[in-house]
Design an enzyme around this catalytic site. Structure first.
Site, PDB file in Angstrom:
ATOM      1  N   ASP A 118       0.727  -1.378  -0.052  1.00 54.87           N
ATOM      2  CA  ASP A 118      -0.040   0.161  -0.040  1.00 54.87           C
ATOM      3  C   ASP A 118       0.670   1.367   0.027  1.00 54.87           C
ATOM      4  O   ASP A 118       0.375   2.028   0.468  1.00 54.87           O
ATOM      5  CB  ASP A 118      -0.930  -0.029   1.250  1.00 54.87           C
TER       6      ASP A 118
ATOM      7  N   LYS B  78       1.877   1.933  -5.106  1.00 51.76           N
ATOM      8  CA  LYS B  78       2.516   1.484  -6.513  1.00 51.76           C
ATOM      9  C   LYS B  78       1.710   1.827  -7.639  1.00 51.76           C
ATOM     10  O   LYS B  78       2.073   2.206  -8.602  1.00 51.76           O
ATOM     11  CB  LYS B  78       2.594  -0.056  -6.221  1.00 51.76           C
TER      12      LYS B  78
ATOM     13  N   GLY C 290      -4.608  -4.382  -3.818  1.00 55.23           N
ATOM     14  CA  GLY C 290      -5.451  -3.359  -3.966  1.00 55.23           C
ATOM     15  C   GLY C 290      -4.574  -2.131  -4.478  1.00 55.23           C
ATOM     16  O   GLY C 290      -3.965  -1.375  -3.532  1.00 55.23           O
TER      17      GLY C 290
ATOM     18  N   GLN D 209       1.944  -6.292  -2.875  1.00 53.98           N
ATOM     19  CA  GLN D 209       2.354  -6.415  -1.558  1.00 53.98           C
ATOM     20  C   GLN D 209       3.597  -5.724  -1.529  1.00 53.98           C
ATOM     21  O   GLN D 209       3.933  -4.279  -2.218  1.00 53.98           O
ATOM     22  CB  GLN D 209       2.638  -7.820  -0.976  1.00 53.98           C
TER      23      GLN D 209
HETATM   24  P1  GDP Z   1      -0.661   0.226  -3.521  1.00 49.78           P
HETATM   25  O1  GDP Z   1      -1.340  -1.091  -3.381  1.00 49.78           O
HETATM   26  O2  GDP Z   1       0.699   0.307  -3.268  1.00 49.78           O
HETATM   27  O3  GDP Z   1      -0.953   0.592  -5.096  1.00 49.78           O
HETATM   28  O4  GDP Z   1      -1.378   1.472  -2.808  1.00 49.78           O
HETATM   29  P2  GDP Z   1      -2.969   1.728  -2.495  1.00 49.78           P
HETATM   30  O5  GDP Z   1      -3.619   1.924  -3.710  1.00 49.78           O
HETATM   31  O6  GDP Z   1      -3.405   0.505  -1.552  1.00 49.78           O
HETATM   32  O7  GDP Z   1      -2.730   2.879  -1.389  1.00 49.78           O
HETATM   33  C1  GDP Z   1      -2.210   4.065  -1.652  1.00 49.78           C
HETATM   34  C2  GDP Z   1      -3.427   5.100  -1.325  1.00 49.78           C
HETATM   35  O8  GDP Z   1      -2.975   6.218  -1.224  1.00 49.78           O
HETATM   36  C3  GDP Z   1      -4.548   5.327  -2.312  1.00 49.78           C
HETATM   37  O9  GDP Z   1      -5.641   5.586  -1.747  1.00 49.78           O
HETATM   38  C4  GDP Z   1      -4.090   6.233  -3.285  1.00 49.78           C
HETATM   39  O10 GDP Z   1      -4.844   6.960  -3.988  1.00 49.78           O
HETATM   40  C5  GDP Z   1      -3.312   7.251  -2.106  1.00 49.78           C
HETATM   41  N1  GDP Z   1      -1.962   8.123  -2.443  1.00 49.78           N
HETATM   42  C6  GDP Z   1      -1.098   7.759  -3.501  1.00 49.78           C
HETATM   43  N2  GDP Z   1      -0.179   8.735  -3.461  1.00 49.78           N
HETATM   44  C7  GDP Z   1      -0.722   9.796  -2.671  1.00 49.78           C
HETATM   45  C8  GDP Z   1      -0.111  10.856  -2.169  1.00 49.78           C
HETATM   46  O11 GDP Z   1       1.105  11.247  -2.641  1.00 49.78           O
HETATM   47  N3  GDP Z   1      -0.770  11.557  -1.398  1.00 49.78           N
HETATM   48  C9  GDP Z   1      -1.891  11.154  -0.646  1.00 49.78           C
HETATM   49  N4  GDP Z   1      -2.544  11.743   0.334  1.00 49.78           N
HETATM   50  N5  GDP Z   1      -2.544   9.916  -1.114  1.00 49.78           N
HETATM   51  C10 GDP Z   1      -1.676   9.455  -2.200  1.00 49.78           C
HETATM   52  P1  IMO Z   2      -1.131  -4.167  -2.003  1.00 45.35           P
HETATM   53  O1  IMO Z   2      -0.467  -4.966  -3.432  1.00 45.35           O
HETATM   54  C1  IMO Z   2      -0.981  -4.319   2.344  1.00 45.35           C
HETATM   55  C2  IMO Z   2      -1.042  -8.780   3.824  1.00 45.35           C
HETATM   56  C3  IMO Z   2      -2.089  -8.800   4.633  1.00 45.35           C
HETATM   57  C4  IMO Z   2      -1.632  -9.986   5.950  1.00 45.35           C
HETATM   58  C5  IMO Z   2      -0.345 -10.534   4.785  1.00 45.35           C
HETATM   59  C6  IMO Z   2      -0.769 -12.023   4.494  1.00 45.35           C
HETATM   60  O2  IMO Z   2      -2.075  -3.422  -2.249  1.00 45.35           O
HETATM   61  O3  IMO Z   2       0.292  -3.274  -1.518  1.00 45.35           O
HETATM   62  P2  IMO Z   2      -2.366 -12.646   2.362  1.00 45.35           P
HETATM   63  O4  IMO Z   2      -3.709 -12.327   2.226  1.00 45.35           O
HETATM   64  O5  IMO Z   2      -1.420 -12.171   1.422  1.00 45.35           O
HETATM   65  O6  IMO Z   2      -2.027 -13.916   2.444  1.00 45.35           O
HETATM   66  O7  IMO Z   2      -2.139 -11.965   3.778  1.00 45.35           O
HETATM   67  O8  IMO Z   2      -0.042  -9.732   3.893  1.00 45.35           O
HETATM   68  N1  IMO Z   2      -1.263  -8.098   2.509  1.00 45.35           N
HETATM   69  C7  IMO Z   2      -1.013  -6.752   2.040  1.00 45.35           C
HETATM   70  N2  IMO Z   2      -0.974  -5.697   2.969  1.00 45.35           N
HETATM   71  N3  IMO Z   2      -0.996  -4.287   0.775  1.00 45.35           N
HETATM   72  C8  IMO Z   2      -1.306  -5.410   0.082  1.00 45.35           C
HETATM   73  O9  IMO Z   2      -1.032  -5.439  -1.258  1.00 45.35           O
HETATM   74  C9  IMO Z   2      -1.178  -6.731   0.776  1.00 45.35           C
HETATM   75  N4  IMO Z   2      -1.593  -8.068   0.309  1.00 45.35           N
HETATM   76  C10 IMO Z   2      -1.351  -8.732   1.507  1.00 45.35           C
HETATM   77  O10 IMO Z   2      -2.847  -8.023   5.208  1.00 45.35           O
HETATM   78  O11 IMO Z   2      -0.727  -8.974   6.961  1.00 45.35           O
HETATM   79 MG    MG Z   3      -2.704  -1.695  -1.763  1.00 42.51          MG
END
Ligand code: GDP
Ligand code: IMO
Ligand code: MG
Length: 423
Positions: free
Chosen positions: A12, A15, A39, A214
């Site tokens: 999260d 990416k 996600g 992840q």
């Molecule tokens: P990923 O799994 O690495 O693709 O990250 P996620 O999408 O799960 O979580 C990142 C969250 O931060 C999302 O809700 C993005 O819209 C938000 N986001 C990304 N870059 C920025 C930033 O520079 N500032 C803020 N405030 N939000 C950001």
């Molecule tokens: P993105 O790609 C954050 C975490 C789960 C748990 C551990 C194992 O959005 O960054 P799993 O269901 O994979 O067997 O769970 O990994 N986890 C993540 N945490 N971002 C993710 O994906 C994750 N995918 C799995 O919360 O701790």
């Molecule tokens: Mg994510």
């Protein structure tokens, strides 16, 4: 030029946003591990699109391959395809799935639910998408692959082995075989020989972007085992997960936030238990994009990040969510670990060590606002100092600094520009 985009922390990191920015320079985007536990968020023109199994490249109309190293649960893939179609994306035109990707079955989700419940306090805190059990069956040589969904006899035999060997206490649902065949029927037009596709792009000198899911600290080998996911979510997963030689990877871009989060259980040395943690969670919208769970929040951990930089061999960094730290009187970074009074020279991934480390912090004065800034020289000097310290500590050049969720809210550094020009 071939680039990997990899999470440097516990997932999260943002990416999805960076991949979306980079996609125009690439011809193929490949997911090489994980599944719908991911996600990845893209914010464009005020709308938010969250990708789970499908590579983020699809949002920009680029060929997007779900490669052999992933595990796929077809019902949610179909739902995701439907959502993308509704958003005006030509899914069938751009999506491909490798025949050798593994299938997540309903029984995997059920087995995981039971395992997590049995463990109680000792649970992993998984996303409960059946990812771990699906990989167990892959490595146990009793998994079902996407291409198998086209062959009734193959499925009959594999299901019989699976249920007698692994799930003998459970009865297979009566309609399971027909369900799997119907999944195969729907997926058939998207199925490809993944390694052949990727290698034909390499041969033609086209650009491939490998989309990590992840993060490195959740990698099954390099993360905080057993509090990890069940695949190689670092750059280590690419060759095996996509069927290309490691010789062809040119760059690895690490994605990290200016602070740290973790969702699920497991050690987190810089976790903030007080008010600042709540403030980061609220301001940063730190709630899971897949499960909606509140993410645990903490200060940036440079000991962990340095380890991640070494494991992945980062060529560059994208540092995300600077704006979330706007308005703090001071911001902190962890710069050293003490264990039993002694300084540790590197990140110890074992939870039983990590739980006992004492983090030494360095404090920086805060700043007012960085939100939406697009030039380095528009940043307050305190934010710039903070950024420079991180870059020098990690010895990896920063390519991107993100200052808000939308595509436009980003600073591209001179090193970042140089990389983009080379595409
Ligand atoms: P990923 O799994 O690495 O693709 O990250 P996620 O999408 O799960 O979580 C990142 C969250 O931060 C999302 O809700 C993005 O819209 C938000 N986001 C990304 N870059 C920025 C930033 O520079 N500032 C803020 N405030 N939000 C950001
Ligand atoms: P993105 O790609 C954050 C975490 C789960 C748990 C551990 C194992 O959005 O960054 P799993 O269901 O994979 O067997 O769970 O990994 N986890 C993540 N945490 N971002 C993710 O994906 C994750 N995918 C799995 O919360 O701790
Ligand atoms: Mg994510």
């Amino acid at each position: 030029m071939n680039l990997a985009v990899v999470g440097a922390q516990w997932g999260d990191e943002g990416k999805g946003k960076i991949i979306d920015i980079l996609t125009p320079g690439f011809d193929l985007v490949v997911r090489y591990q994980g599944g719908e536990n991911a996600g990845h968020t893209v914010v464009e023109g005020g709308r938010k699109i969250i990708l789970h199994t499908i590579p983020t490249g699809i949002v920009r109309g680029k060929l997007s391959l779900i490669a052999n190293g992933t595990v796929v649960y077809p019902p949610t893939l179909f739902r995701e395809m439907e959502e993308l179609r509704a958003a005006g994306i030509e899914v069938e035109k751009y999506l491909r799935i490798s025949k050798t990707a593994h299938v997540v079955l309903p029984i995997h989700r059920e087995a995981e639910r039971r395992s997590e419940e049995r463990r109680g306090e000792k649970r992993i805190g998984t996303t409960r998408k059946g990812i771990g059990p699906a990989y167990e069956d892959k490595y146990g040589r009793r998994g079902i692959r996407v291409g198998d969904l086209l062959h009734r006899e193959v499925l009959e035999e594999k299901l019989s082995i699976l249920f007698s060997e692994k799930y003998s206490e459970m009865t297979p649902p009566r309609d399971l075989l027909e369900t799997l065949l119907s999944w195969g029927n729907s997926l058939a037009p998207l199925m490809v020989d993944g390694p052949s596709l990727a290698n034909s792009y390499l041969k033609e000198g086209k650009n491939i972007l490998f989309e990590g899911a992840q993060g490195t600290l959740l990698d099954v080998d390099f993360g905080t085992y057993p509090y990890v996911t069940s695949s190689n979510s670092s750059a280590a997963g690419i060759s095996g997960g996509a069927g290309i030689s490691p010789r062809f990877l040119d760059h690895v871009l690490g994605i990290a936030k200016f602070y740290a989060t973790r969702v699920g259980e497991g050690p987190f040395p810089t976790e903030i238990r007080g008010e600042a943690g709540v403030r980061i969670r609220e301001k940063g919208g730190e709630f899971g994009a897949t499960t909606g769970r509140p993410r645990r929040c903490g200060w940036l951990d440079l000991v962990a990040l340095k380890y991640s930089a070494v494991i992945n061999g980062f060529s560059g960094l994208a540092l995300m969510k600077l704006d979330v730290l706007d308005g703090f009187e001071k911001v902190r970074v962890g710069v050293e670990y003490l264990y039993k009074g002694e300084k540790l020279n590197s990140f110890p991934p074992d939870p039983y060590v990590l739980r006992e480390v004492e983090v030494i912090y360095r404090d920086f004065p805060g700043w007012d606002s960085t939100r939406g800034k697009r030039q380095m020289d528009e940043l307050p000097k305190e934010a710039l100092n903070f950024l420079k310290f991180i870059e020098e500590f990690l010895e990896v050049p920063v390519w991107f600094v993100s200052t808000g969720p939308s595509r436009e809210e980003v600073i591209i550094t001179p090193e970042g520009e140089r990389f983009l020009k080379g595409l």
